[in-house]
Write a protein that holds these residues in place. Structure first.
Motif, mmCIF file in Angstrom:
data_model
loop_
_atom_site.group_PDB
_atom_site.id
_atom_site.type_symbol
_atom_site.label_atom_id
_atom_site.label_comp_id
_atom_site.label_asym_id
_atom_site.label_seq_id
_atom_site.Cartn_x
_atom_site.Cartn_y
_atom_site.Cartn_z
ATOM 1 N N CYS A 26 31.879 71.007 5.115
ATOM 2 C CA CYS A 26 31.778 70.011 5.916
ATOM 3 C C CYS A 26 31.402 69.298 4.794
ATOM 4 O O CYS A 26 31.911 68.129 4.489
ATOM 5 C CB CYS A 26 30.343 69.772 6.917
ATOM 6 S SG CYS A 26 29.704 67.901 7.740
ATOM 7 N N GLN A 49 34.370 68.643 2.855
ATOM 8 C CA GLN A 49 35.310 67.606 2.563
ATOM 9 C C GLN A 49 34.682 66.194 1.480
ATOM 10 O O GLN A 49 36.276 66.341 1.078
ATOM 11 C CB GLN A 49 35.262 66.730 4.023
ATOM 12 C CG GLN A 49 35.806 68.248 5.097
ATOM 13 C CD GLN A 49 35.121 67.964 6.902
ATOM 14 O OE1 GLN A 49 34.987 66.570 6.466
ATOM 15 N NE2 GLN A 49 34.964 68.812 7.162
ATOM 16 N N ASN A 88 30.430 64.437 11.898
ATOM 17 C CA ASN A 88 31.153 65.883 11.541
ATOM 18 C C ASN A 88 30.891 66.085 13.360
ATOM 19 O O ASN A 88 30.743 67.224 13.672
ATOM 20 C CB ASN A 88 31.104 66.689 10.808
ATOM 21 C CG ASN A 88 32.360 66.078 9.584
ATOM 22 O OD1 ASN A 88 33.304 67.201 9.763
ATOM 23 N ND2 ASN A 88 31.774 65.338 8.917
#
Length: 751
Positions: free
Chosen positions: A311, A314, A390
């Motif tokens: 996560c 990203q 997310n």
């Protein structure tokens, strides 16, 4: 750290010469480290701190002044030559289940009494390696350096698929397959860069192999060479590297294991029927007593950590950032590989040098870097937004909590909790190709220094699991409650492992570490700390050659907390700084209670020792103990779960100040409860503190009323408090408190 050498608050000359009146540590020794030289600091202190008369010939003039606006530093340092030695090696050892197979080939080729029997079957990575003196410099420049390098490598497998020979020196060896060879060469290359002086000839290609025999003549070698056939290939996992050593004065003594260094940032979790771990009977005991974490629980934690890593990748990556690098690292119980309540992590953002153009993200961070609070808040908000986007269907909440230090807390639907500490390091003059990790990462380097101190991680993991469970059962666990936290207990266990466990002959000694050996370790733990002079002495993980400084020379960090368990990681904080006199005495009594138990029962046979280990874990939590007479009970509530956890976290962070006031202002002795008692509706909790005075005395004491009001004011100052966050307190007798508990218990049974 001896303190400020330029200190206008104490030095009259410094007051005169300083414009800012800011105290600084301006004077220091700089030591250039050399590969072949180790050192240990025996003494470092400030001198020339005396004041002298301004007019020495005028006895009536009492005016005095310092010798200089700077204090001087005095250093006593011991230097030792560090040499490479053929009596030391960094190696890979095959797992025990492959020994019989390897031995069958050794017996086939190896003549009796061959000198190679002095070595265990192994694959050399660095040989010769450094002689170790067990000094401070060894731990920093060899062991810690090695461990931090190995953190970057996951465990892997080696496949042996051939028997081959070196004709030039009459050696027969087992050969790795191509994939294993490439993996080992990559690892060797990194090791060679870090320990370049252990490489005899950098022009030679590293050929990883496991030697079976070296013949003393070519004739014998030629006789055996035609039969070089491996009947069947085999594999074994590599989870550790080993430092082997042998004495200088004895060529007949086999090499033995002096250190077992794990690979990977997260240690393999201990579990039942684990290979290359402790004796199966000891594993069965841990399984029976529910001391192992379940495989499902560990996988949930591992899954959350990996998902969060992806996560963050990203938004923090090479495309979005050129002048900053991020790391997401575990620490605490999860890093050590033992069962813990939460997954503790640190998000590290590190500034680096770069020749590339600034990205938009770089520009934003550079604009904020001059306001650390704003930058920190920006990163927290960015992480929180990313997590919510997310994991919106997987989490109950994600929020910032003001506890002992600010953290981001995430509670997933399966009740897995992850806590993230944000650390930002600015103005580092490093490039992206350099190691971008700073010298001290929150929680991480503290753990790594323990791991290089303990020698044998699997035994340490079992001891720490056992001791933590005992401390939790008897109510002596929890930094927020004035007791020892997880890291302090880990330091104590590391000290015992280092002192009690000497070098071992082979891996078999770990697998043979039985109930008897573990009982001796536990007994040594409690007897050592029951007798330790906690009132005067600090507990430090000093190597043998390091001379502790005397009490008068200790920096102020040693004096925080009623117990002093000094972290081995700079700046050497007291890991027990939350302890008070009352809780220190309770912890010591806990140690003594176990010693008294062991003195009162038979501990002769293995069965006796097994029974004793069970009885230690079955000792009850005596809160409130027989000396206490009254209770201050706190009632905490909120309407929703995310607010409730934040509210409780804030109140827990205020307890330490209240405890200090009770001791210092009121001179009361107390016993804090070591857990928050959540009620059946999950949005209400109770917490109690027992005092050794009656409830009437507490209520009528003006000093105590003032202390309690200060605590209430601190609780009420919570900036994120909402209307639904409730807090109340009452002072009652022990008997009334017990009666109320019985009523609540009977109501739960009826429900």
């Amino acid at each position: 750290n001896p303190g400020f050498t330029f200190d206008p608050s104490r030095n009259i000359c410094a007051q005169i010469t300083s414009q800012s009146q800011i105290s600084r540590r301006l004077d220091r020794y700089l030591i250039h480290t050399l590969y072949n030289l180790s050192y240990s600091i025996e003494h470092l202190s400030m001198i020339a701190t005396d004041i002298i008369p301004i007019d020495p010939f005028n006895n009536d003039d009492n005016q005095r002044i310092n010798l200089s606006d700077h204090y001087a530093l005095q250093l006593i340092i011991n230097f030792r030559t560090r040499s490479r030695s053929h009596r030391s090696a960094l190696v890979i050892l095959p797992t025990i289940d492959k020994w019989s197979l390897i031995d069958s080939y050794c017996e086939h080729y190896d003549p009796p009494n061959n000198l190679w029997n002095l070595w265990p079957s192994h694959i050399n990575l660095l040989w010769p390696f450094y002689d170790r003196n067990d000094c401070q410099d060894d731990q920093e420049d060899i062991l810690l350096k090695l461990r931090l390098l190995l953190c970057q490598y996951s465990s892997f497998s080696i496949k042996i698929n051939e028997i081959d020979s070196f004709v030039e020196n009459n050696v027969i060896f087992m050969k790795c397959d191509e994939q294993s060879t490439n993996h080992l060469r990559q690892l060797h290359e990194q090791l060679a860069q870090s320990f370049s002086h252990c490489i005899r000839n950098s022009r030679n290609t590293y050929n990883p192999h496991m030697t079976l025999v070296q013949f003393d003549s070519q004739e014998k070698f030629n006789q055996v060479k035609p039969s070089l056939i491996l009947n069947e290939s085999f594999e074994f996992p590599v989870q550790y590297l080993y430092i082997l050593q042998r004495p200088h004065d004895n060529d007949t003594t086999p090499f033995h294991i002096v250190h077992q260094i794990p690979l990977g940032s997260i240690l393999q979790p201990i579990h039942y029927k684990q290979s290359n771990s402790v004796h199966i009977k000891l594993q069965e005991f841990f399984q029976t007593m529910n001391l192992y974490e379940t495989n499902e629980s560990y996988k949930r934690k591992q899954d959350k950590f990996q998902k969060l890593s992806s996560c963050f990748q990203q938004i923090f990556n090479k495309d979005t950032l050129h002048y900053f690098i991020h790391s997401f690292l575990p620490y605490g119980s999860f890093r050590i590989g033992i069962n813990g309540q939460d997954v503790d992590t640190v998000f590290l953002l590190n500034e680096i040098k770069s020749m590339n153009n600034e990205t938009t993200f770089d520009e934003t961070l550079h604009q904020l870097k001059h306001d650390p609070n704003a930058l920190n808040k920006y990163i927290y908000n960015l992480l929180e937004t990313q997590i919510n986007e997310n994991f919106k269907d997987e989490i109950i909440y994600c929020m910032k909590i003001e506890a002992l230090f600010p953290i981001m807390s995430i509670l997933f639907n399966d009740q897995t909790k992850v806590e993230i500490f944000v650390q930002i390091e600015l103005s580092e003059c490093k490039t992206a190709n350099d190691s971008h990790l700073p010298e001290s990462i929150h929680g991480v380097h503290d753990i790594e220094r323990l791991l290089v101190h303990i020698r044998l991680p699997p035994i340490f993991q079992h001891l720490l699991t056992y001791i933590r469970t005992w401390a939790q059962h008897v109510g002596l666990y929890g930094q927020a409650y004035g007791y020892l936290g997880g890291y302090a207990w880990a330091v104590l266990c590391a000290h015992i492992c280092h002192k009690h466990l000497s070098s071992i002959k082979s891996l078999l000694a770990i697998e043979e570490f039985s109930i008897d050996g573990f009982f001796s370790l536990v007994e040594y733990f409690f007897s050592t700390f029951a007798q330790f002079n906690w009132l005067a002495d600090p507990l430090c993980l000093y190597p043998k050659s390091y001379k502790p400084i005397t009490y008068s020379e200790r920096p102020t960090v040693y004096h925080r907390g009623s117990m002093r368990i000094i972290s081995p990681s700079p700046p050497f904080h007291n890991a027990a700084r939350s302890t008070k006199r009352s809780t220190r005495d309770l912890i010591i009594q806990g140690f003594q209670r176990v010693v008294q138990l062991l003195d009162s029962i038979n501990t002769i046979t293995t069965e006796d020792k097994l029974n004793a280990l069970k009885q230690i874990l079955e000792l009850n939590n005596d809160f409130p103990n027989e000396k206490t007479e009254s209770i201050v009970q706190l009632t905490i509530s909120s309407e929703n779960t995310d607010e409730f956890d934040s509210w409780i976290g804030w109140i827990k962070s205020r307890l330490s100040f209240f405890f200090s006031e009770c001791e210092e202002a009121c001179h009361y002795t107390f016993q804090p409860q070591s857990t928050i008692e959540y009620q059946s509706n999950k949005n209400k909790a109770l917490y109690a503190i027992a005092f050794q005075v009656d409830s009437t005395t507490l209520q009528q004491s003006r000093k105590f009323t003032d202390c309690l009001q200060k605590f209430i004011n601190q609780v009420n100052s919570f900036l994120n408090r909402t209307k639904s966050m409730k807090f109340s307190h009452k002072i009652i007798s022990i008997d009334d408190w017990k009666l109320e508990r019985m009523k609540r218990k009977s109501q739960r049974i009826k429900q």
